[in-house]
Each structure stands twice: as structure tokens, then as C-alpha cells.
Scaffold this motif. Sequence first.
Motif, PDB file in Angstrom:
ATOM      1  N   GLU A   1       0.509  -1.321   0.038  1.00  0.00           N
ATOM      2  CA  GLU A   1       0.323  -0.188  -0.335  1.00  0.00           C
ATOM      3  C   GLU A   1       0.861   1.337   0.108  1.00  0.00           C
ATOM      4  O   GLU A   1       1.951   1.343   0.948  1.00  0.00           O
ATOM      5  N   ILE A   2       0.407   2.741  -1.237  1.00  0.00           N
ATOM      6  CA  ILE A   2       0.485   3.008  -0.934  1.00  0.00           C
ATOM      7  C   ILE A   2      -0.363   4.886  -0.596  1.00  0.00           C
ATOM      8  O   ILE A   2      -0.623   4.700  -1.188  1.00  0.00           O
ATOM      9  N   ALA A   3       0.722   5.945  -0.587  1.00  0.00           N
ATOM     10  CA  ALA A   3      -0.309   6.821  -0.454  1.00  0.00           C
ATOM     11  C   ALA A   3       0.843   8.124  -0.630  1.00  0.00           C
ATOM     12  O   ALA A   3       1.911   8.465  -0.540  1.00  0.00           O
ATOM     13  N   SER A   4       0.113   9.462  -0.825  1.00  0.00           N
ATOM     14  CA  SER A   4       0.196  10.106  -1.014  1.00  0.00           C
ATOM     15  C   SER A   4       1.106  10.934   0.341  1.00  0.00           C
ATOM     16  O   SER A   4       0.959  10.458   1.513  1.00  0.00           O
ATOM     17  N   LEU A   5       2.380  12.133  -0.086  1.00  0.00           N
ATOM     18  CA  LEU A   5       2.453  12.673   1.401  1.00  0.00           C
ATOM     19  C   LEU A   5       1.386  13.214   2.382  1.00  0.00           C
ATOM     20  O   LEU A   5       2.047  13.301   3.221  1.00  0.00           O
ATOM     21  N   HIS A   6       1.025  13.833   1.547  1.00  0.00           N
ATOM     22  CA  HIS A   6       0.014  14.913   2.037  1.00  0.00           C
ATOM     23  C   HIS A   6      -1.861  14.223   1.560  1.00  0.00           C
ATOM     24  O   HIS A   6      -1.313  13.473   0.167  1.00  0.00           O
ATOM     25  N   ALA A   7      -2.945  13.608   1.696  1.00  0.00           N
ATOM     26  CA  ALA A   7      -4.298  13.579   0.906  1.00  0.00           C
ATOM     27  C   ALA A   7      -4.552  15.361   0.534  1.00  0.00           C
ATOM     28  O   ALA A   7      -4.323  15.932   0.388  1.00  0.00           O
ATOM     29  N   GLY A   8      -5.746  14.428  -0.686  1.00  0.00           N
ATOM     30  CA  GLY A   8      -5.574  15.376  -1.369  1.00  0.00           C
ATOM     31  C   GLY A   8      -4.403  15.667  -2.885  1.00  0.00           C
ATOM     32  O   GLY A   8      -4.675  16.521  -4.192  1.00  0.00           O
ATOM     33  N   GLN A   9      -3.296  15.606  -2.848  1.00  0.00           N
ATOM     34  CA  GLN A   9      -2.150  16.179  -2.971  1.00  0.00           C
ATOM     35  C   GLN A   9      -1.876  14.822  -4.163  1.00  0.00           C
ATOM     36  O   GLN A   9      -1.566  14.109  -3.874  1.00  0.00           O
ATOM     37  N   ALA A  10      -1.727  15.143  -5.591  1.00  0.00           N
ATOM     38  CA  ALA A  10      -0.795  14.492  -6.982  1.00  0.00           C
ATOM     39  C   ALA A  10       0.423  13.568  -6.241  1.00  0.00           C
ATOM     40  O   ALA A  10       1.328  13.812  -5.656  1.00  0.00           O
TER      41      ALA A  10
END
Length: 420
Positions: free
Chosen positions: A400-409
Amino acid sequence: MIRYDQALERLLAHARRLPGESRSPVDAMGRALARDVISPMDLPSFDHAAMDGYALCAREPLAAGSEHAVAGSQAAGDAARESLGSACEIMTGARLPVGLDAVIAVERTQLLAHAGDGTPARIRLLDTLAAGYNVRYAGSDVAKGAVVAVAGTRIEPALVMLLAALGVTSVEVVRQPRVAIIGTGKELLADPTQPLADEQIHHSNGPYLRAAFGAAGAKVLSCETLDDTASHYREAVRRARDAGADLIVSTGAVSMGRYDFVPEALQALGAELLFHKVAMRPGKPVLAATLGDDTLVLALPGTPMAVAVGFRFFAEPVLRAWAGQGREPMLHAVLDTPQQPKPGLRHFLRAKLTQDAEGRLHADVLSRQQPFRIQPFAEANAWVALAEDVGDCAPGMLVEIASLHAGQALSVGSTTATNK
């Protein structure tokens, strides 16, 4: 100590959507809609030409080579007019004259004659023409009464364009969350213009949280730096609550050391403890509580990456819930670097993403994952999240991965994917 998903559930149970307020779409940039937007009109509002050319009546298809008299001209912005049973010169965006139902591009015609004033008088069609060709019909983009955007949608420039085209001057958006930040530690120097004493460090958590909450659309009411005194902390919490903070985030003094006074200080204020210590790394000592008036308190360890993880994986889900948005979906990538996470802990690791020739995302977990290190965070473009029971992670497995900050590309070199 509880699992991360259990802790998040407890926290989100106290994060009801905030009330709405009216704003113009431009002034509401970055905010979430509090209710659906319904189109007040058809868009386009009338049938018009999709290109420069000639409008004709083609209820019965017109053959290539047929000749037609031209009477009049219709430009964008001209009032509606009746056709005279002949072709009409027409410009892109111009309303179709009554009785005409197709447009042929000017380059697909041959001009045979001019009128005395130099305007076209007769043309020959080079293509067959049928009704509807090159016509943009009323409501073909948005129909009157249609839902334009649902509650929870974040207002971005593209939506502003659509709302402007529909003549929408006001939308109801969720009120900005109000956040107060408290940094604890007598070693912290809050004023970077002052020289550091030998025992001091620059306070980086406060500026980071101010920037991160601001980028997430929250209103930061205050950002205080305190010494290691429980009474000063209690006073700062009271000030934040009295100022109307929805969320109070503090850093430091939350573990089990002699100077870790936050748990007892919050208890003295009558706070209801939601959890203290989560099976995660970094940030295990994190604490969450509520004050009697629905104010949430999130107390994070003072180590920089514990603060970054606490903001990304606790504070930002709360902001989404307050905005009426659903859970953020996790993306996945192929792991390129082997990992041996400690069993029983959820790990949040800083990583760099790349994309291979087949379009698959690859995650390269950066070295130097110690939670005091800030530079790898500045170099990373994503988080890798490893579940508590994942075991040893070999290269090639999906993570699983996620952007550094939510809503950010989610930046991937020259390509992007987005968490919505």
C-alpha cells in the motif's frame, strides 16, 4: 496499545461533518461542498454551431454536390432569427436559426457566388450532410436539474469554471476546520532569527504543522511553543478551546518519561481518552482525546517523523470526515526494496515512486528511516504502509502507498496518480 485501524475508528467516531456556510465558488477554492449543487439551467442553453460554416435544414440528408442559396449571417451573440428556407452563414458558438438543424464546415463547401455586399450567396456541399452534424444541443453538457457536484466534492478550478458557466454565484461549503498547535519542550527555539544556545534546537514541528494544515484547507488559530510545564500546557489547551478550536494538536511530552505530562494534564482538564499508544512506527505513543464540547485533541510524540505520520494518518482522515468525504483509498505499488518490519506494528515508510515501461508503480523505500531524520522526508514523494502482520517483504510484492499529504497528486517522476 491498540492497532492503527482500531485507533482511527475511535477517532473518526468523534469527527462529524462540520456545518456549512455560503461562499462564492472562487472564494470557496479548496473547500468541500456541504450539499449537492443542482444545475439551474441547460448547458449549453441553446442549440448552436460547433464550428464556422453554413447552417442548413437537413431533416432529409443533403447530398454532396447539392447547391444551396445563402441568406444572412449569424454570429455568436446574435439574437435568434428565423431561417428563410435557405442556408445561413454561421460562426462557432452562434445560435442556430429557427428551422435549421445542421452545420457544414466552411472548408467542406465550395463558394459559388457572392452577394452585392460581398457576403456568400451560393454554395456547393462537398460532403453529405445530415441533421445534427456539428451542432451542440442545449443541455448536451449539463441538463437543467442535474447534479453537478455531490456533497464532499473539493472545489477545484475546473469546478469553478463549470459553476461560472451555469451562473452559480454561491455554494454551500463546509466550514473550515479550526486548529490550534502546541509544541512542548524547553529545548525548542521558536524564533529562528535568534541564535541557538548549545542546548537548543530550532522548532520544526510547529512550522510543518502550520504549513500542512494550511495546505489541507484548515484555519490555524494559533501555534504556541511551551516549556515542559504541565500547568502551561493546560493553560494553552484552555486558550485553544476558548478560541473555538475543533482540533488541538500538540507535539512532545506524551510518552512515559518523567517530563511526559500530557496524559495527566488532559485528564485534569476532564478530557475523555480515546486511545494512548498505537501499534505503529513511528509515533507509537500517540494519544487522542475529546474535551466536553466536541473538541478533539491529538497529542503526538515530538520526533519529526512521528509528527508527520500523525498528521498524515490521523489528522488528515479527521479533516476528510469533517468535510463529509469518505475514506481515502490506498493505492498500490510494487516494492523494490526488501523490508523486515517488526511484527505487530504498522510501519509507515518514506519512499520514492517510479513507473516502469508497463505503467506499474514501483516503491523504493528510502534508507535512513530513523524518525529523527527530516531530509529523507523532503526527498520522498510517497508513504509505504506495511500492515502489522505482513511479515518479511520481498521485492516484487504489492504494498500500500499513499501520497505525502491527502488530496495531493501522487508524484511519479513525470507522471502522476491522484488520491481522491
